[in-house]
Design a protein around this motif. Structure first.
Motif, PDB file in Angstrom:
ATOM      1  N   UNK A 258       0.127   7.863  -7.527  1.00 42.19           N
ATOM      2  CA  UNK A 258      -0.376   7.411  -8.622  1.00 42.19           C
ATOM      3  C   UNK A 258      -1.141   5.952  -8.598  1.00 42.19           C
ATOM      4  N   UNK A 259      -1.145   5.531  -7.026  1.00 39.15           N
ATOM      5  CA  UNK A 259      -1.897   4.327  -6.627  1.00 39.15           C
ATOM      6  C   UNK A 259      -3.010   4.464  -5.641  1.00 39.15           C
ATOM      7  N   UNK A 260      -3.922   3.488  -5.644  1.00 31.36           N
ATOM      8  CA  UNK A 260      -4.818   3.615  -4.706  1.00 31.36           C
ATOM      9  C   UNK A 260      -4.410   3.118  -3.307  1.00 31.36           C
ATOM     10  N   UNK A 261      -4.622   3.874  -2.293  1.00 29.00           N
ATOM     11  CA  UNK A 261      -4.162   3.719  -1.090  1.00 29.00           C
ATOM     12  C   UNK A 261      -4.968   2.513  -0.362  1.00 29.00           C
ATOM     13  N   UNK A 262      -6.105   2.263  -0.883  1.00 27.54           N
ATOM     14  CA  UNK A 262      -6.954   1.047  -0.161  1.00 27.54           C
ATOM     15  C   UNK A 262      -6.611  -0.368  -0.707  1.00 27.54           C
TER      16      UNK A 262
END
Ligand SMILES: [Zn+2]
Ligand SMILES: [Zn+2]
Length: 84
Positions: free
Chosen positions: A42-46
């Protein structure tokens, strides 16, 4: 205006402008729902930010406001953002 990137950064799957499986962060990093709900949790890896479903641009607007054709892909794969 949203870039409407054409693919998932993690798995390079096609995400056309009318796809309801496209998720973006505030920087428009773009992923498919399978990656977001699976490996990315659910979270952006960048940027570590929130990922939400990308809005659909009406088809009749795409001629005048075309989607991005630039694919962003990480061949090394994605991992979940570190826990905050
Ligand atoms: Zn994906
Ligand atoms: Zn991001």
């Amino acid at each position: 205006m949203l870039a409407l990137r054409p693919s998932c950064e993690c798995c390079d799957r096609d995400l056309p402008p009318d796809s309801r499986d496209a998720m973006i962060c505030s920087f428009e990093c773009t992923f498919c729902t399978d990656c977001v709900e699976g490996i990315l949790k659910g979270r952006c890896p960048n940027c570590g930010g929130e990922l939400v479903r990308r809005l659909i641009r009406p088809a009749e607007k795409l001629a005048k406001y075309p989607p991005s054709s630039q694919r962003v892909f990480k061949p090394e794969g994605c991992t979940a953002a570190p826990a905050a």
